[in-house]
Design a protein around this motif. Structure first.
Motif, mmCIF file in Angstrom:
data_model
loop_
_atom_site.group_PDB
_atom_site.id
_atom_site.type_symbol
_atom_site.label_atom_id
_atom_site.label_comp_id
_atom_site.label_asym_id
_atom_site.label_seq_id
_atom_site.Cartn_x
_atom_site.Cartn_y
_atom_site.Cartn_z
ATOM 1 N N PRO A 1 20.196 20.928 -24.747
ATOM 2 C CA PRO A 1 19.077 20.631 -23.841
ATOM 3 C C PRO A 1 18.677 19.161 -23.813
ATOM 4 N N VAL A 2 19.312 18.340 -24.629
ATOM 5 C CA VAL A 2 18.998 16.904 -24.624
ATOM 6 C C VAL A 2 19.934 16.134 -23.702
ATOM 7 N N VAL A 3 21.207 16.537 -23.671
ATOM 8 C CA VAL A 3 22.190 15.771 -22.903
ATOM 9 C C VAL A 3 22.177 16.118 -21.425
ATOM 10 N N VAL A 4 21.725 17.316 -21.062
ATOM 11 C CA VAL A 4 21.789 17.692 -19.648
ATOM 12 C C VAL A 4 20.831 16.875 -18.769
ATOM 13 N N PRO A 5 19.613 16.526 -19.195
ATOM 14 C CA PRO A 5 18.796 15.666 -18.319
ATOM 15 C C PRO A 5 19.392 14.275 -18.140
ATOM 16 N N ILE A 6 20.043 13.755 -19.191
ATOM 17 C CA ILE A 6 20.692 12.443 -19.072
ATOM 18 C C ILE A 6 21.842 12.515 -18.085
ATOM 19 N N ALA A 7 22.632 13.599 -18.165
ATOM 20 C CA ALA A 7 23.736 13.753 -17.218
ATOM 21 C C ALA A 7 23.234 13.933 -15.794
ATOM 22 N N PHE A 8 22.093 14.592 -15.624
ATOM 23 C CA PHE A 8 21.519 14.748 -14.284
ATOM 24 C C PHE A 8 21.165 13.387 -13.694
ATOM 25 N N ALA A 9 20.583 12.535 -14.506
ATOM 26 C CA ALA A 9 20.212 11.200 -14.021
ATOM 27 C C ALA A 9 21.443 10.345 -13.737
ATOM 28 N N VAL A 10 22.473 10.467 -14.550
ATOM 29 C CA VAL A 10 23.694 9.684 -14.333
ATOM 30 C C VAL A 10 24.366 10.087 -13.027
ATOM 31 N N GLY A 11 24.503 11.386 -12.780
ATOM 32 C CA GLY A 11 25.146 11.829 -11.551
ATOM 33 C C GLY A 11 24.290 11.624 -10.318
ATOM 34 N N LEU A 12 22.981 11.509 -10.514
ATOM 35 C CA LEU A 12 22.083 11.353 -9.367
ATOM 36 C C LEU A 12 22.233 9.994 -8.702
ATOM 37 N N ARG B 1 35.148 24.255 -27.648
ATOM 38 C CA ARG B 1 34.012 23.936 -28.491
ATOM 39 C C ARG B 1 33.851 22.425 -28.511
ATOM 40 N N LEU B 2 32.751 21.944 -27.905
ATOM 41 C CA LEU B 2 32.476 20.517 -27.768
ATOM 42 C C LEU B 2 31.448 20.090 -28.796
ATOM 43 N N THR B 3 31.623 18.890 -29.304
ATOM 44 C CA THR B 3 30.608 18.319 -30.181
ATOM 45 C C THR B 3 29.414 17.855 -29.353
ATOM 46 N N GLY B 4 28.406 17.334 -30.021
ATOM 47 C CA GLY B 4 27.238 16.856 -29.285
ATOM 48 C C GLY B 4 27.589 15.734 -28.321
ATOM 49 N N LEU B 5 28.377 14.760 -28.788
ATOM 50 C CA LEU B 5 28.801 13.669 -27.910
ATOM 51 C C LEU B 5 29.746 14.172 -26.831
ATOM 52 N N GLY B 6 30.642 15.072 -27.188
ATOM 53 C CA GLY B 6 31.574 15.601 -26.194
ATOM 54 C C GLY B 6 30.880 16.384 -25.099
ATOM 55 N N SER B 7 29.860 17.161 -25.458
ATOM 56 C CA SER B 7 29.125 17.906 -24.426
ATOM 57 C C SER B 7 28.369 16.970 -23.491
ATOM 58 N N GLY B 8 27.827 15.877 -24.034
ATOM 59 C CA GLY B 8 27.145 14.913 -23.169
ATOM 60 C C GLY B 8 28.098 14.228 -22.209
ATOM 61 N N LEU B 9 29.273 13.829 -22.707
ATOM 62 C CA LEU B 9 30.262 13.199 -21.836
ATOM 63 C C LEU B 9 30.795 14.177 -20.794
ATOM 64 N N PHE B 10 30.994 15.412 -21.200
ATOM 65 C CA PHE B 10 31.474 16.423 -20.254
ATOM 66 C C PHE B 10 30.468 16.637 -19.131
ATOM 67 N N CYS B 11 29.202 16.826 -19.476
ATOM 68 C CA CYS B 11 28.189 17.090 -18.453
ATOM 69 C C CYS B 11 28.008 15.896 -17.527
ATOM 70 N N ALA B 12 28.000 14.680 -18.084
ATOM 71 C CA ALA B 12 27.824 13.493 -17.254
ATOM 72 C C ALA B 12 29.011 13.281 -16.317
ATOM 73 N N ALA B 13 30.234 13.508 -16.820
ATOM 74 C CA ALA B 13 31.413 13.319 -15.973
ATOM 75 C C ALA B 13 31.455 14.344 -14.850
ATOM 76 N N MET C 1 28.882 15.981 -13.478
ATOM 77 C CA MET C 1 27.824 15.736 -12.509
ATOM 78 C C MET C 1 28.132 14.520 -11.640
ATOM 79 N N THR C 2 28.782 13.525 -12.203
ATOM 80 C CA THR C 2 29.177 12.369 -11.384
ATOM 81 C C THR C 2 30.235 12.766 -10.356
ATOM 82 N N LEU C 3 31.203 13.575 -10.780
ATOM 83 C CA LEU C 3 32.221 14.046 -9.839
ATOM 84 C C LEU C 3 31.613 14.921 -8.755
ATOM 85 N N LEU C 4 30.702 15.806 -9.144
ATOM 86 C CA LEU C 4 30.042 16.644 -8.145
ATOM 87 C C LEU C 4 29.169 15.821 -7.209
#
Length: 217
Positions: A147-158, A91-103, A105-108
């Motif tokens: 649905p707010v953090v996933v577009p940011i993570a997409f841009a970071v990993g891109l 169970r991730l918090t809002g900040l934790g889910s954003g960091l998880f998704c961004a990390a 996507m960057t690794l992928l």
């Protein structure tokens, strides 16, 4: 006149129990262990329900009260649902889910660059399961952040797979071009995360309503 002497009795009265009449002998024989009265056993075997089954073999409990075997597979659930239930459920918090998704996507993105030559299509396909996991693992109190953090993570990993020119302006133009060409994957992942968060939110509200309407014990 000669008087005859009365001879004393040689044997006195018997000590102990008096002899039983013929009617009582049968009852005494029936009271002994293993005795029978009228051909029927007097032990626990004569009780109803303890005797053997007419077809032979021990009596079984009815199927309605028979307990299910432990570890038996539950029918009606596909293998995909069982696999999802066996997965870790953090169970991730809002900040934790954003960091998880961004990390992730960057690794992928780095793996895509090494294995597939920075393919934007592969990056977009990998973005969808990451969005689903992010929405599933977000805490129920922070579901609206998924649905707010996933577009940011997409841009970071891109940044790792987009074509970059010379200097900062070249990198920025390559990122904007990649976002424009892969907007379909971005919208699909955001929609998937939003729908998953919405379903979880509805289920949570239904559980709360059922708990309120439940009569007290």
């Amino acid at each position: 006149m000669e008087q005859h002497r009365t001879r004393p009795a040689q044997y006195g009265p018997r000590r102990g129990r008096a002899p039983l009449p013929p009617q009582g002998r049968g009852a005494a024989a029936a009271a002994r262990p293993g005795g029978r009265t009228g051909g029927a056993p007097t032990g626990g075997a004569s009780r109803p329900g303890n005797g053997p089954r007419p077809g032979g073999g021990p009596r079984r409990a009815p199927a309605a009260v028979r307990a299910p075997r432990s570890g038996a597979p539950v029918r009606g659930f596909p293998g995909v649902v069982r696999a999802l239930r066996e997965m870790p459920n953090p169970r991730l918090t809002g900040l934790g889910s954003g960091l998880f998704c961004a990390a992730v996507m960057t690794l992928l993105g780095f793996l895509d660059q090494v294995l597939f030559g920075a393919s934007l299509t592969v990056y977009g396909v990998l973005f969808l399961p990451v969005c689903l996991l992010t929405a599933l693992w977000t805490h129920r109190g922070d579901l609206l952040t998924a649905p707010v953090v996933v577009p940011i993570a997409f841009a970071v990993g891109l940044v790792t797979v987009s074509e970059s020119g010379d200097g900062l302006s070249g990198r920025l133009m390559g990122l904007v071009t990649a976002l424009a060409t892969e907007a379909g994957w971005l919208y699909a992942g955001t929609l998937l995360a939003g729908a998953t968060a919405l379903v979880r939110r509805i289920r949570l509200l239904r559980r709360r309503a059922a708990a309120r309407n439940r009569p007290p014990a």
